[in-house]
Design an enzyme around this catalytic site. Structure first.
Site, PDB file in Angstrom:
ATOM      1  CB  THR A 170       5.301 -47.507 -16.229  1.00 21.78           C
ATOM      2  OG1 THR A 170       5.078 -48.060 -17.536  1.00 21.78           O
ATOM      3  CG2 THR A 170       5.414 -48.650 -15.233  1.00 21.78           C
TER       4      THR A 170
ATOM      5  CB  THR B  13      -4.243 -43.968  -9.918  1.00 18.93           C
ATOM      6  OG1 THR B  13      -4.014 -45.105 -10.767  1.00 18.93           O
ATOM      7  CG2 THR B  13      -3.102 -43.859  -8.932  1.00 18.93           C
TER       8      THR B  13
ATOM      9  NE  ARG C  58       7.708 -39.892  -6.840  1.00 22.91           N
ATOM     10  CZ  ARG C  58       6.847 -40.169  -7.813  1.00 22.91           C
ATOM     11  NH1 ARG C  58       7.219 -40.023  -9.085  1.00 22.91           N
ATOM     12  NH2 ARG C  58       5.618 -40.596  -7.517  1.00 22.91           N
TER      13      ARG C  58
ATOM     14  CB  SER D 149      -0.972 -50.486  -5.837  1.00 23.51           C
ATOM     15  OG  SER D 149       0.127 -49.736  -6.315  1.00 23.51           O
TER      16      SER D 149
ATOM     17  CG  HIS E 209       2.038 -44.496  -7.064  1.00 25.24           C
ATOM     18  ND1 HIS E 209       0.820 -44.302  -7.659  1.00 25.24           N
ATOM     19  CD2 HIS E 209       2.927 -43.836  -7.847  1.00 25.24           C
ATOM     20  CE1 HIS E 209       0.967 -43.547  -8.741  1.00 25.24           C
ATOM     21  NE2 HIS E 209       2.243 -43.265  -8.884  1.00 25.24           N
TER      22      HIS E 209
ATOM     23  NE  ARG F 246      10.700 -48.844  -9.566  1.00 24.21           N
ATOM     24  CZ  ARG F 246       9.921 -48.624  -8.511  1.00 24.21           C
ATOM     25  NH1 ARG F 246       9.145 -49.622  -8.052  1.00 24.21           N
ATOM     26  NH2 ARG F 246       9.897 -47.447  -7.916  1.00 24.21           N
TER      27      ARG F 246
END
Length: 389
Positions: A79, A156, A165, A274, A276, A331
């Site tokens: 993270t 990644t 975003r 994943s 992301h 998270r």
């Protein structure tokens, strides 16, 4: 931290501590944030069929991953910018993982160093690599991870470009920050965080400091990270990094069975299925939705892991039943460390551990190795017969 019983409680405490601009960075997705709902709802749609009259008086959730036995099937995913939410959060998470005997993946945008991780948790620390525009930087980071004693490198691959975003844009997030008066005023309502920010300022990206030049301050280093992390990535990078890295090599972000097959052909050891955290492509499927197809393609040849949307211990067990060997959360442990430092990080892991233990008992699965598709609700009679075998 009194009264915390689940991950949602930790989320509420983290939200209370952080100003909106910081909290939205953790919580937000991209575009309309459909993917955030998709990730969590995939687990809500799954149905587990329990098997009773099984002796579950003793349960064991330990599992072996890349030759090392961990105490549970939950690890801490990378993270970025954790140090923005609580100073020193990256190494707090590493310490919590070490003490719980589970893996921790240090983000390529961490505010702690590879070398510090190697000293603190060499047997539990993994490193996430983002391919830099300057290949010499990436190759040096790979060398540093090996020199620090880390055993697993996580490349990644699901950030080919920055995403849209919109929460961040509205809050003035970017380089440089363009904070509105409303954003600044709202931050004053979170004094503990504000005092930390005023004392320390922009988080310091330790791993990148040596590449920014002598005397570079935190702002200059942050600019370098933002520039270097927007590098093109191809399968040639996978080949090169596999050649350089002698330990366990994992690709994070694979979502298609054909890509999984190609990764195996290049000598990749494991995949983290994943999207992301639904922060890149909004209408992508959830990792859980694509996991069965990837498992059918390479599950007998590679170590499959998953992250995205996991909020309960039962979610982890659902992923294991569908073919994952291990599950990572981002998270949830970030909520914990934000809310209560290392105590909060440990609490998040303990919550998952307790929920996994209770769910195994309710399912009729004393050991993790007992889990499989036979616990999933069948689609038809043929599916039921197939899962009996």
């Amino acid at each position: 931290m009194d009264g915390v019983v689940n991950i949602e409680d930790l989320r509420k405490l983290a939200k209370k501590r952080l100003p909106k601009i910081a909290y939205d960075f953790i919580e937000g997705g991209t575009d309309d944030e459909v993917g955030l709902v998709t990730n969590e709802q995939a687990f809500r749609k799954a149905r587990i069929v329990p098997r009773y009259l099984v002796d579950v008086s003793v349960r064991d959730q330990s599992t072996t991953l890349f030759g090392r036995t961990y105490s549970s099937v939950i690890g801490i995913a990378p993270t970025g910018l954790a140090g923005l939410f609580r100073r020193g959060a990256d190494l707090m998470l590493a310490e919590a993982a070490r003490d719980a005997n589970v893996p921790f993946i240090m983000s390529g945008s961490s505010t702690g160093s590879i070398e510090a991780l190697g000293k603190l948790a060499p047997d539990h620390g993994w490193y996430q690599l983002y391919s830099a525009k300057d290949q010499a930087i990436s190759e040096d980071m790979i060398k540093r991870a090996g020199d620090a004693g880390l055993k697993t490198l996580v490349f990644t691959v699901d950030v080919p470009e920055g995403s849209n975003r919109e929460r961040n844009a509205r809050n003035g997030w970017g380089r440089p920050l363009k904070l509105t008066w409303k954003t600044k005023f709202e931050a004053l309502r979170h004094p503990a965080w504000m005092m930390e920010w005023m004392k320390h300022g922009t988080p310091y990206f330790d791993n990148w400091a040596k590449y920014a030049g002598d005397g570079a301050d935190a702002e200059k280093i942050a600019d370098l990270v933002g520039y270097q992390n927007r590098a093109p990535m191809t399968w040639k990078h996978v080949e090169r990094y596999r050649e350089l890295w002698k330990g366990n090599f994992v690709l994070k972000g694979i979502m298609h069975p054909d890509d999984a097959i190609r990764a195996h052909s290049l000598g990749v050891d494991g995949l983290m299925v994943s999207n992301h955290g639904a922060r890149q492509l909004d209408n992508a499927p959830s990792p859980l939705e694509v996991l069965p197809a990837i498992n059918s393609a390479v599950g007998d040849k590679m170590t499959l892991m998953l992250d995205g949307g996991v909020r309960r211990g039962l979610d982890a067990l659902i992923a294991i039943c569908m073919g994952a060997k291990f599950v990572f959360v981002g998270r949830p442990t970030l909520y914990g460390v934000t809310a209560g430092g290392i105590t909060g990080a440990k609490m998040a892991l303990n919550i998952f551990r307790r929920e996994i233990d209770l769910s195994m008992a309710q399912m009729g699965a004393p050991k993790i190795s007992d889990l499989g598709p036979q616990f999933l609700m069948w689609k038809d009679e043929e599916d039921l017969r197939r899962n009996r075998r």
